[in-house]
Design an enzyme around this catalytic site. Sequence first.
Site, PDB file in Angstrom:
ATOM      1  N   ASP A 146       0.729  -0.752   0.218  1.00 18.56           N
ATOM      2  CA  ASP A 146       0.779  -0.200   0.037  1.00 18.56           C
ATOM      3  C   ASP A 146       0.919   1.053  -0.240  1.00 18.56           C
ATOM      4  O   ASP A 146       2.159   1.483   0.064  1.00 18.56           O
ATOM      5  CB  ASP A 146      -1.016   0.058   1.373  1.00 18.56           C
ATOM      6  N   CYS A 201       3.026  -3.052   4.201  1.00 11.48           N
ATOM      7  CA  CYS A 201       2.416  -1.660   4.201  1.00 11.48           C
ATOM      8  C   CYS A 201       3.196  -1.123   5.553  1.00 11.48           C
ATOM      9  O   CYS A 201       4.310  -1.769   5.280  1.00 11.48           O
ATOM     10  CB  CYS A 201       0.683  -2.035   4.643  1.00 11.48           C
ATOM     11  N   THR A 214       3.449  -0.893   8.624  1.00 10.65           N
ATOM     12  CA  THR A 214       4.131  -2.010   9.147  1.00 10.65           C
ATOM     13  C   THR A 214       3.985  -3.409   9.252  1.00 10.65           C
ATOM     14  O   THR A 214       4.655  -4.196  10.024  1.00 10.65           O
ATOM     15  CB  THR A 214       3.165  -1.739  10.701  1.00 10.65           C
ATOM     16  N   HIS A 237      10.142 -23.550   9.778  1.00 16.07           N
ATOM     17  CA  HIS A 237       9.159 -24.267  10.408  1.00 16.07           C
ATOM     18  C   HIS A 237       7.806 -24.271   9.875  1.00 16.07           C
ATOM     19  O   HIS A 237       7.053 -25.370  10.548  1.00 16.07           O
ATOM     20  CB  HIS A 237       9.441 -24.090  12.126  1.00 16.07           C
ATOM     21  N   HIS A 281       7.110 -30.400  11.514  1.00 15.07           N
ATOM     22  CA  HIS A 281       6.633 -29.568  11.041  1.00 15.07           C
ATOM     23  C   HIS A 281       5.709 -29.696   9.983  1.00 15.07           C
ATOM     24  O   HIS A 281       4.409 -28.368  10.365  1.00 15.07           O
ATOM     25  CB  HIS A 281       7.704 -27.956  10.280  1.00 15.07           C
TER      26      HIS A 281
HETATM   27  C1  RB5 Z   1      -2.027   2.990   6.761  1.00 11.60           C
HETATM   28  O1  RB5 Z   1      -1.387   3.949   6.829  1.00 11.60           O
HETATM   29  C2  RB5 Z   1      -1.192   2.140   7.324  1.00 11.60           C
HETATM   30  O2  RB5 Z   1      -2.172   1.674   8.453  1.00 11.60           O
HETATM   31  C3  RB5 Z   1      -0.837   0.621   7.153  1.00 11.60           C
HETATM   32  O3  RB5 Z   1      -0.242   0.723   5.836  1.00 11.60           O
HETATM   33  C4  RB5 Z   1      -0.834  -0.347   7.364  1.00 11.60           C
HETATM   34  O4  RB5 Z   1       0.348  -0.022   8.750  1.00 11.60           O
HETATM   35  C5  RB5 Z   1      -1.605  -0.893   7.422  1.00 11.60           C
HETATM   36  O5  RB5 Z   1      -1.077  -2.185   8.538  1.00 11.60           O
END
Ligand code: RB5
Length: 146
Positions: free
Chosen positions: A7, A64, A66, A97, A132
């Site tokens: 994203d 994304c 995080t 695993h 596993h």
């Molecule tokens: C977008 O702002 C952010 O929420 C997305 O990139 C991601 O980190 C969501 O888990």
Amino acid sequence: MLAIGCDHGGLELKNEVIKHLEERGVEYKDFGTFTPDSVDYPDYALKVCHSVTSGESERGILICGTGLGMSMAANKVKGIRAAVCHDTFSAEFTRRHNDANVLCMGGRVIGPGLACKVVDAYLDSEFEGGRHQRRIDKVMAIEDED
Ligand code: RB5
């Protein structure tokens, strides 16, 4: 083939990872997003995961902000085992695993240098099978529960 998607929060890191894949000579398909405009990560998670579950791609990478939203969305798709990894040990062992078929990272968490090492550990490690496999079979059976 490797499917890759992101994203807006993962776009910069995805572009760095793609450069690295090209340097390594890894064949990949980029499912976007391609601009910094705000988008919804589940849309891209689905594109990459469907490429994996259809057999078009062997594995996927989702990025994304995080890595967390992507992994949550990806793990809802039947047949997907997605893992968020920001260190090489986890990336190696989620292959050995867990037979993870999607690697998730956060572009706001990890820098490009370490991210490319994580990608290398993920791509260069193979599933060990044996005990596993039994555990993975139990995990995947959860998909069929009501
Ligand atoms: C977008 O702002 C952010 O929420 C997305 O990139 C991601 O980190 C969501 O888990």
